[in-house]
Scaffold this motif. Structure first.
Motif, PDB file in Angstrom:
ATOM      1  N   ARG A 154      50.870  36.351  19.802  1.00 25.16           N
ATOM      2  CA  ARG A 154      52.032  35.743  19.132  1.00 25.16           C
ATOM      3  C   ARG A 154      53.169  35.527  20.127  1.00 25.16           C
ATOM      4  NH1 ARG A 154      53.575  38.793  13.779  1.00 25.16           N
ATOM      5  NH2 ARG A 154      54.908  36.977  13.564  1.00 25.16           N
ATOM      6  N   ILE A 155      53.418  36.542  20.956  1.00 27.00           N
ATOM      7  CA  ILE A 155      54.475  36.451  21.964  1.00 27.00           C
ATOM      8  C   ILE A 155      54.168  35.326  22.952  1.00 27.00           C
ATOM      9  CG2 ILE A 155      55.536  37.658  23.923  1.00 27.00           C
ATOM     10  CD1 ILE A 155      55.082  40.270  22.222  1.00 27.00           C
ATOM     11  N   SER A 165      52.761  38.667  29.880  1.00 28.22           N
ATOM     12  CA  SER A 165      52.468  37.687  28.823  1.00 28.22           C
ATOM     13  C   SER A 165      53.584  36.666  28.712  1.00 28.22           C
ATOM     14  CB  SER A 165      52.297  38.382  27.472  1.00 28.22           C
ATOM     15  OG  SER A 165      51.115  39.109  27.445  1.00 28.22           O
ATOM     16  N   LEU A 166      54.810  37.136  28.787  1.00 32.24           N
ATOM     17  CA  LEU A 166      55.957  36.231  28.726  1.00 32.24           C
ATOM     18  C   LEU A 166      56.001  35.328  29.950  1.00 32.24           C
ATOM     19  CD1 LEU A 166      58.581  38.790  27.474  1.00 32.24           C
ATOM     20  CD2 LEU A 166      57.912  36.718  26.262  1.00 32.24           C
ATOM     21  N   LYS A 167      55.893  35.947  31.123  1.00 32.91           N
ATOM     22  CA  LYS A 167      56.032  35.200  32.374  1.00 32.91           C
ATOM     23  C   LYS A 167      54.971  34.114  32.502  1.00 32.91           C
ATOM     24  CE  LYS A 167      56.224  35.886  37.394  1.00 32.91           C
ATOM     25  NZ  LYS A 167      55.579  34.643  37.677  1.00 32.91           N
ATOM     26  N   GLU A 168      53.732  34.471  32.296  1.00 38.66           N
ATOM     27  CA  GLU A 168      52.636  33.507  32.455  1.00 38.66           C
ATOM     28  C   GLU A 168      52.787  32.317  31.511  1.00 38.66           C
ATOM     29  OE1 GLU A 168      48.992  35.645  31.904  1.00 38.66           O
ATOM     30  OE2 GLU A 168      49.338  36.894  33.686  1.00 38.66           O
ATOM     31  N   ASN A 169      53.188  32.593  30.293  1.00 38.32           N
ATOM     32  CA  ASN A 169      53.252  31.518  29.302  1.00 38.32           C
ATOM     33  C   ASN A 169      54.523  30.697  29.416  1.00 38.32           C
ATOM     34  OD1 ASN A 169      50.731  31.659  27.565  1.00 38.32           O
ATOM     35  ND2 ASN A 169      51.296  33.782  27.903  1.00 38.32           N
ATOM     36  N   LYS A 170      55.603  31.277  29.909  1.00 41.61           N
ATOM     37  CA  LYS A 170      56.796  30.486  30.189  1.00 41.61           C
ATOM     38  C   LYS A 170      56.519  29.564  31.377  1.00 41.61           C
ATOM     39  CE  LYS A 170      60.398  33.362  28.211  1.00 41.61           C
ATOM     40  NZ  LYS A 170      61.687  34.008  28.450  1.00 41.61           N
ATOM     41  N   ASP A 171      55.732  30.049  32.337  1.00 38.12           N
ATOM     42  CA  ASP A 171      55.367  29.223  33.491  1.00 38.12           C
ATOM     43  C   ASP A 171      54.602  27.978  33.051  1.00 38.12           C
ATOM     44  OD1 ASP A 171      56.597  30.947  35.248  1.00 38.12           O
ATOM     45  OD2 ASP A 171      54.741  31.914  35.918  1.00 38.12           O
ATOM     46  N   LYS A 231      60.412  44.676  28.504  1.00 41.14           N
ATOM     47  CA  LYS A 231      59.940  43.888  29.650  1.00 41.14           C
ATOM     48  C   LYS A 231      59.848  44.761  30.903  1.00 41.14           C
ATOM     49  CE  LYS A 231      61.474  39.667  30.524  1.00 41.14           C
ATOM     50  NZ  LYS A 231      62.329  38.460  30.608  1.00 41.14           N
ATOM     51  N   LYS A 232      60.803  45.675  31.069  1.00 37.51           N
ATOM     52  CA  LYS A 232      60.787  46.570  32.231  1.00 37.51           C
ATOM     53  C   LYS A 232      59.680  47.618  32.113  1.00 37.51           C
ATOM     54  CE  LYS A 232      65.767  46.599  32.741  1.00 37.51           C
ATOM     55  NZ  LYS A 232      66.955  47.446  32.648  1.00 37.51           N
ATOM     56  N   ARG A 233      59.519  48.131  30.906  1.00 39.31           N
ATOM     57  CA  ARG A 233      58.650  49.289  30.696  1.00 39.31           C
ATOM     58  C   ARG A 233      57.160  48.941  30.533  1.00 39.31           C
ATOM     59  NH1 ARG A 233      60.354  54.389  27.215  1.00 39.31           N
ATOM     60  NH2 ARG A 233      61.958  54.227  28.795  1.00 39.31           N
ATOM     61  N   TYR A 234      56.864  47.764  29.953  1.00 37.77           N
ATOM     62  CA  TYR A 234      55.472  47.441  29.621  1.00 37.77           C
ATOM     63  C   TYR A 234      55.014  46.199  30.381  1.00 37.77           C
ATOM     64  CZ  TYR A 234      56.721  50.644  25.912  1.00 37.77           C
ATOM     65  OH  TYR A 234      57.172  51.739  25.227  1.00 37.77           O
ATOM     66  N   PRO A 235      54.234  46.396  31.438  1.00 37.80           N
ATOM     67  CA  PRO A 235      53.813  45.260  32.271  1.00 37.80           C
ATOM     68  C   PRO A 235      53.045  44.186  31.507  1.00 37.80           C
ATOM     69  CG  PRO A 235      53.133  47.355  33.256  1.00 37.80           C
ATOM     70  CD  PRO A 235      53.730  47.657  31.918  1.00 37.80           C
ATOM     71  N   GLU A 236      52.219  44.555  30.545  1.00 39.37           N
ATOM     72  CA  GLU A 236      51.445  43.558  29.800  1.00 39.37           C
ATOM     73  C   GLU A 236      52.364  42.657  28.973  1.00 39.37           C
ATOM     74  OE1 GLU A 236      50.634  47.499  27.522  1.00 39.37           O
ATOM     75  OE2 GLU A 236      51.443  46.895  29.445  1.00 39.37           O
ATOM     76  N   PHE A 237      53.431  43.229  28.469  1.00 34.82           N
ATOM     77  CA  PHE A 237      54.430  42.470  27.722  1.00 34.82           C
ATOM     78  C   PHE A 237      55.132  41.488  28.661  1.00 34.82           C
ATOM     79  CE2 PHE A 237      58.865  42.295  26.016  1.00 34.82           C
ATOM     80  CZ  PHE A 237      58.598  41.698  24.803  1.00 34.82           C
ATOM     81  N   ARG A 238      55.599  41.998  29.785  1.00 28.98           N
ATOM     82  CA  ARG A 238      56.309  41.182  30.780  1.00 28.98           C
ATOM     83  C   ARG A 238      55.435  40.047  31.289  1.00 28.98           C
ATOM     84  NH1 ARG A 238      57.628  45.127  33.792  1.00 28.98           N
ATOM     85  NH2 ARG A 238      55.754  45.119  35.065  1.00 28.98           N
TER      86      ARG A 238
END
Length: 125
Positions: A17-18, A55-61, A46-53
């Motif tokens: 979803r994210i 997921s956001l970064k890859e899809n914003k890219d 975003k700082k604490r959970y790499p999978e969360f960070r």
């Protein structure tokens, strides 16, 4: 940490979803609102959970690349605004506005005239 809400978002379904929101071009603030968490909590996750960070970064890219490609396509198809934007950002040394340089040259010229006037006045005394 927001009463353990993070666990539901670190599941496969939550991350999907994210990722979808990030791909749709939503801002961090909009995604946090969709997740029903505050922006401070969002940034902490975003700082604490790499999978969360990631997921956001890859899809914003992905979205950024789509916009870049659309901008380039428009520029190549004769859209003058897109061409100017592209060149000013890709080749700023050659395409940025020249106003700053012109102002500096005018100041330099004025300064040289002042120095010359002072030198002449000093020589006359």
């Amino acid at each position: 940490m927001a009463n353990g809400k993070y666990k539901q978002w670190l599941t496969k379904e939550g991350l999907l979803r994210i990722q979808g929101w990030a791909r749709d071009g939503l801002t961090d603030e909009q995604i946090a609102k969709n997740m029903n968490i505050g922006l401070t909590t969002f940034y902490e996750w975003k700082k604490r959970y790499p999978e969360f960070r990631e997921s956001l970064k890859e899809n914003k890219d992905v979205v950024d690349r789509k916009v870049e490609n659309a901008l380039l396509k428009n520029a190549l198809n004769g859209n003058v605004t897109a061409q100017i934007f592209w060149l000013k950002n890709r080749k700023p040394n050659e395409w940025r506005e020249k106003r700053e340089i012109e102002a500096n040259e005018a100041q330099s010229s004025s300064m040289n005239q002042l120095i010359q006037s002072l030198t002449q006045a000093r020589g006359n005394n």
